[in-house]
Design a protein around this motif. Structure first.
Motif, PDB file in Angstrom:
ATOM      1  N   ALA A 102       0.779  -1.520   0.009  1.00 47.67           N
ATOM      2  CA  ALA A 102       0.097   0.483   0.199  1.00 47.67           C
ATOM      3  C   ALA A 102       0.666   1.410   0.302  1.00 47.67           C
ATOM      4  CB  ALA A 102      -0.797   0.202   1.513  1.00 47.67           C
ATOM      5  N   THR A 103       1.107   1.947  -1.012  1.00 50.29           N
ATOM      6  CA  THR A 103       1.465   3.357  -1.253  1.00 50.29           C
ATOM      7  C   THR A 103       0.080   4.736  -0.460  1.00 50.29           C
ATOM      8  OG1 THR A 103      -0.086   3.695  -2.812  1.00 50.29           O
ATOM      9  CG2 THR A 103       2.274   2.342  -3.083  1.00 50.29           C
ATOM     10  N   CYS A 104      -0.557   4.744  -0.140  1.00 51.74           N
ATOM     11  CA  CYS A 104      -1.076   5.528   1.026  1.00 51.74           C
ATOM     12  C   CYS A 104      -0.604   5.668   2.536  1.00 51.74           C
ATOM     13  CB  CYS A 104      -2.520   5.719   0.972  1.00 51.74           C
ATOM     14  SG  CYS A 104      -3.244   5.350  -0.435  1.00 51.74           S
ATOM     15  N   LEU A 112     -12.269  11.843 -10.668  1.00 53.18           N
ATOM     16  CA  LEU A 112     -12.365  11.437  -9.995  1.00 53.18           C
ATOM     17  C   LEU A 112     -10.750   9.768  -9.865  1.00 53.18           C
ATOM     18  CD1 LEU A 112     -15.319   9.351 -12.220  1.00 53.18           C
ATOM     19  CD2 LEU A 112     -15.640  10.390 -10.129  1.00 53.18           C
ATOM     20  N   GLY A 113     -10.387  10.171  -8.602  1.00 57.76           N
ATOM     21  CA  GLY A 113      -9.037   9.865  -8.061  1.00 57.76           C
ATOM     22  C   GLY A 113      -7.757  10.482  -9.108  1.00 57.76           C
ATOM     23  N   GLY A 114      -6.877  10.227  -8.637  1.00 57.89           N
ATOM     24  CA  GLY A 114      -5.168  10.363  -9.619  1.00 57.89           C
ATOM     25  C   GLY A 114      -5.774   9.681 -10.749  1.00 57.89           C
ATOM     26  N   VAL A 129       6.442  11.515 -16.388  1.00 61.41           N
ATOM     27  CA  VAL A 129       6.820  11.931 -15.533  1.00 61.41           C
ATOM     28  C   VAL A 129       6.333  11.711 -14.508  1.00 61.41           C
ATOM     29  CG1 VAL A 129       9.625  12.939 -14.128  1.00 61.41           C
ATOM     30  CG2 VAL A 129       8.915  12.951 -16.707  1.00 61.41           C
ATOM     31  N   THR A 130       6.815  10.428 -13.421  1.00 59.59           N
ATOM     32  CA  THR A 130       5.920  10.918 -11.964  1.00 59.59           C
ATOM     33  C   THR A 130       7.234  11.433 -11.439  1.00 59.59           C
ATOM     34  OG1 THR A 130       4.773   8.721 -12.906  1.00 59.59           O
ATOM     35  CG2 THR A 130       5.202   9.158 -10.570  1.00 59.59           C
ATOM     36  N   ASN A 131       6.214  12.503 -10.483  1.00 56.95           N
ATOM     37  CA  ASN A 131       7.550  13.301  -9.756  1.00 56.95           C
ATOM     38  C   ASN A 131       6.674  14.089  -8.191  1.00 56.95           C
ATOM     39  OD1 ASN A 131      10.126  13.458  -8.997  1.00 56.95           O
ATOM     40  ND2 ASN A 131       9.818  16.105  -8.967  1.00 56.95           N
ATOM     41  N   VAL A 172       3.372  15.337 -15.747  1.00 59.04           N
ATOM     42  CA  VAL A 172       3.899  14.395 -14.338  1.00 59.04           C
ATOM     43  C   VAL A 172       2.837  14.009 -13.771  1.00 59.04           C
ATOM     44  CG1 VAL A 172       5.291  15.246 -12.759  1.00 59.04           C
ATOM     45  CG2 VAL A 172       5.684  16.596 -14.738  1.00 59.04           C
ATOM     46  N   ASP A 173       3.250  13.134 -13.562  1.00 57.74           N
ATOM     47  CA  ASP A 173       1.837  12.519 -12.009  1.00 57.74           C
ATOM     48  C   ASP A 173       2.366  12.919 -11.120  1.00 57.74           C
ATOM     49  OD1 ASP A 173       1.551  10.665  -9.993  1.00 57.74           O
ATOM     50  OD2 ASP A 173       0.012   9.735 -11.501  1.00 57.74           O
ATOM     51  N   GLU A 174       1.740  14.114 -10.421  1.00 63.26           N
ATOM     52  CA  GLU A 174       2.280  14.700  -9.088  1.00 63.26           C
ATOM     53  C   GLU A 174       1.567  14.414  -7.688  1.00 63.26           C
ATOM     54  OE1 GLU A 174       2.683  18.864  -9.561  1.00 63.26           O
ATOM     55  OE2 GLU A 174       4.366  18.687 -11.035  1.00 63.26           O
ATOM     56  N   VAL A 175       1.104  13.023  -7.508  1.00 57.10           N
ATOM     57  CA  VAL A 175       0.292  12.534  -6.577  1.00 57.10           C
ATOM     58  C   VAL A 175       0.239  12.482  -5.487  1.00 57.10           C
ATOM     59  CG1 VAL A 175      -1.444  11.759  -8.232  1.00 57.10           C
ATOM     60  CG2 VAL A 175       0.162   9.867  -6.431  1.00 57.10           C
ATOM     61  N   TYR A 176       1.941  12.750  -4.930  1.00 55.80           N
ATOM     62  CA  TYR A 176       2.800  12.735  -4.216  1.00 55.80           C
ATOM     63  C   TYR A 176       3.720  14.171  -3.929  1.00 55.80           C
ATOM     64  CZ  TYR A 176       2.973   7.785  -4.226  1.00 55.80           C
ATOM     65  OH  TYR A 176       2.139   5.959  -4.412  1.00 55.80           O
ATOM     66  N   ARG A 177       3.472  15.005  -4.487  1.00 55.46           N
ATOM     67  CA  ARG A 177       4.231  16.147  -4.251  1.00 55.46           C
ATOM     68  C   ARG A 177       3.112  16.954  -2.930  1.00 55.46           C
ATOM     69  NH1 ARG A 177       1.536  21.106  -6.009  1.00 55.46           N
ATOM     70  NH2 ARG A 177       3.648  22.550  -5.807  1.00 55.46           N
ATOM     71  N   GLY A 236      -3.092  15.989  -9.682  1.00 56.63           N
ATOM     72  CA  GLY A 236      -2.779  15.573  -7.919  1.00 56.63           C
ATOM     73  C   GLY A 236      -4.040  14.782  -7.562  1.00 56.63           C
ATOM     74  N   SER A 237      -4.504  14.361  -6.654  1.00 58.48           N
ATOM     75  CA  SER A 237      -4.876  13.582  -5.725  1.00 58.48           C
ATOM     76  C   SER A 237      -4.672  13.620  -4.106  1.00 58.48           C
ATOM     77  CB  SER A 237      -4.892  11.976  -6.424  1.00 58.48           C
ATOM     78  OG  SER A 237      -5.150  11.057  -5.521  1.00 58.48           O
ATOM     79  N   MET A 238      -6.424  13.273  -3.818  1.00 58.45           N
ATOM     80  CA  MET A 238      -6.631  13.691  -1.971  1.00 58.45           C
ATOM     81  C   MET A 238      -5.744  11.767  -1.407  1.00 58.45           C
ATOM     82  SD  MET A 238      -7.583  16.015  -1.789  1.00 58.45           S
ATOM     83  CE  MET A 238      -7.885  15.485  -0.273  1.00 58.45           C
ATOM     84  N   SER A 239      -5.253  11.242  -2.156  1.00 57.43           N
ATOM     85  CA  SER A 239      -4.999   9.667  -2.273  1.00 57.43           C
ATOM     86  C   SER A 239      -3.814   9.576  -1.087  1.00 57.43           C
ATOM     87  CB  SER A 239      -4.989   8.793  -2.857  1.00 57.43           C
ATOM     88  OG  SER A 239      -6.169   8.495  -3.002  1.00 57.43           O
ATOM     89  N   LYS A 240      -2.525  10.519  -2.106  1.00 59.38           N
ATOM     90  CA  LYS A 240      -1.487  10.171  -1.165  1.00 59.38           C
ATOM     91  C   LYS A 240      -1.385  11.063  -0.266  1.00 59.38           C
ATOM     92  CE  LYS A 240      -1.712   6.883  -4.255  1.00 59.38           C
ATOM     93  NZ  LYS A 240      -1.614   5.350  -4.073  1.00 59.38           N
ATOM     94  N   THR A 241      -0.897  12.685  -0.207  1.00 61.82           N
ATOM     95  CA  THR A 241      -0.323  13.483   0.596  1.00 61.82           C
ATOM     96  C   THR A 241      -1.742  14.155   1.333  1.00 61.82           C
ATOM     97  OG1 THR A 241       0.858  14.569  -1.412  1.00 61.82           O
ATOM     98  CG2 THR A 241       0.471  15.942   0.681  1.00 61.82           C
TER      99      THR A 241
END
Ligand SMILES: Cc1ncc(COP(=O)(O)O)c(C=O)c1O
Length: 366
Positions: free
Chosen positions: A25-27, A83-85, A153-155, A182-187, A211-216
């Motif tokens: 799991a990454t969240c 609907l999500g990242g 890029v995923t960064n 750039v997928d920045e879902v962990y920014r 961006g996304s609410m899931s990770k950060t």
């Protein structure tokens, strides 16, 4: 149309139900509304009065403003809510990629970033990071040409957990006029703390960021993401969005708004978990000479190298069969190297237990 298997999802799906400890799991440890109330002071009983109609089709202005505040130069015309990242990434790629386009994807990466362009008919070139997870910019320049339409890029990066300076990638994209996605879902989860690193969209007008609410923000259960880009690109994406997303949920819109308006407090809570747990992993690595890592500097995940004479898939499959600890092999990222990916922003005791199980298993077996 059938799309090539999403390797990581297949790997997890076939094992998740019988997993003892999930290191896939990454969240960061998910928030409940009770916890979110404590962090934000919001009274979520207001949700009882929200009309369960379609939400505002493109997201409420209050939500979009809260998203804009995460960027230097965003305004409401530069945002669309998804609907999500994963939904955000899909829409970007579906809109930008046409048959025959040349797309260069920096790898390893989230598989969506290269399999979808391939599915949409692009000629996709995978450009791999070096073993220390840095980007060889001279080689990268040699691969990207005038015919490159899009660079993906995923960064911060999944799976490496490294945040790299986008400036040189932006220069390369600019030099050939390519789009930079750039997928920045962990920014925001920089291990050094605030401030957030610059987004690609604050560096280049042809950049698109998701961006996304899931990770950060630890709210994967509300399934809300977004796209930031210049208004022309957003308009094109929104045309495709009509076929894919009528609206996001009104409840999700409300919860995300409150969370983002308090984003610093949530990031602070998550960084505390991340930094504590990194110490546990460091201890594990220091006491097991067969394991090593390039210490991640952002996000919630890391790649752990091993020196046993096994493929990553065999290692992770045996580990799972014997201990019930679920990890992700390098092969899920189209790599032959001997590493497995773990997510570590979880309950500290569970993480410690999982690492103990791994240590005991390798000691007894190899
Ligand atoms: C890099 C990356 N992008 C996108 C996603 C999808 O995130 P979401 O839950 O927002 O759909 C993930 C999920 O693991 C991810 O790691």
């Amino acid at each position: 149309m059938l799309i090539e298997d999403f390797k990581l999802e297949k790997w997890i799906n076939s094992r998740e139900a019988i997993t003892k400890i999930d290191l896939s799991a990454t969240c960061p440890k998910a928030l409940s509304l009770t916890e979110l109330t404590k962090i934000t002071g919001e009274d979520f009983s207001k949700m009882l009065d929200i009309s369960l109609n379609y939400g505002q089709l493109h997201g409420t202005n209050r939500l979009k403003q809260a998203i804009c505040n995460l960027y230097e130069n965003a305004n409401l015309d530069r945002i669309t809510v998804t609907l999500g990242g994963i939904g955000a990434n899909y829409l970007v790629l579906q809109t930008l990629v046409n048959k025959g386009d040349k797309v260069v994807c920096v790898c390893p990466s989230y598989q969506q970033m290269y399999t979808l362009p391939k599915t949409f008919g692009a000629n996709v070139e995978l450009f791999f990071l070096k073993d220390d997870w840095t980007l060889d910019i001279d080689q990268f320049k040699a691969v990207v040409g005038d015919d490159t339409k899009l660079i993906c890029v995923t960064n911060p990066n999944n799976p490496t957990g490294m945040n790299f300076d986008l400036t040189s990638v932006v220069e390369v994209a600019k030099s050939v006029g390519a789009y930079l996605f750039v997928d920045e879902v962990y920014r925001g989860l920089n291990h050094s703390g605030y401030p957030y690193s610059k987004s690609a969209v604050d560096l280049y007008e042809k950049a698109i960021a998701t961006g996304s609410m899931s990770k950060t923000y630890s709210l994967a259960g509300i399934r809300l993401g977004w796209i930031v880009a210049n208004p022309n690109i957003i308009e094109q994406i929104n045309s495709n969005r009509e076929y894919n997303t009528i609206s996001i949920s009104a409840l999700d819109d409300y919860v995300a708004t409150i969370a983002l308006e308090n984003h610093e407090k949530i990031v602070e809570r998550n960084l505390k978990i991340i930094l504590e747990n990194k110490k546990i992993i460091l201890n594990f690595i220091n006491s097991n000479s067969h394991f090593s890592w390039v210490e991640p500097n952002a996000g919630t995940i890391a790649c752990i190298n091993f020196d046993y004479d096994l493929t990553s898939e065999d290692f992770c499959a045996s580990l799972f069969d014997k201990t019930g600890v679920l990890t992700i092999p390098a092969s899920c990222f189209d790599m032959n190297q001997n590493f497995f990916r773990i997510g570590y922003a979880m309950d500290s005791q569970m993480l410690q237990e999982a690492l103990n199980l791994i240590s005991d298993w390798v000691r007894k077996t190899y």
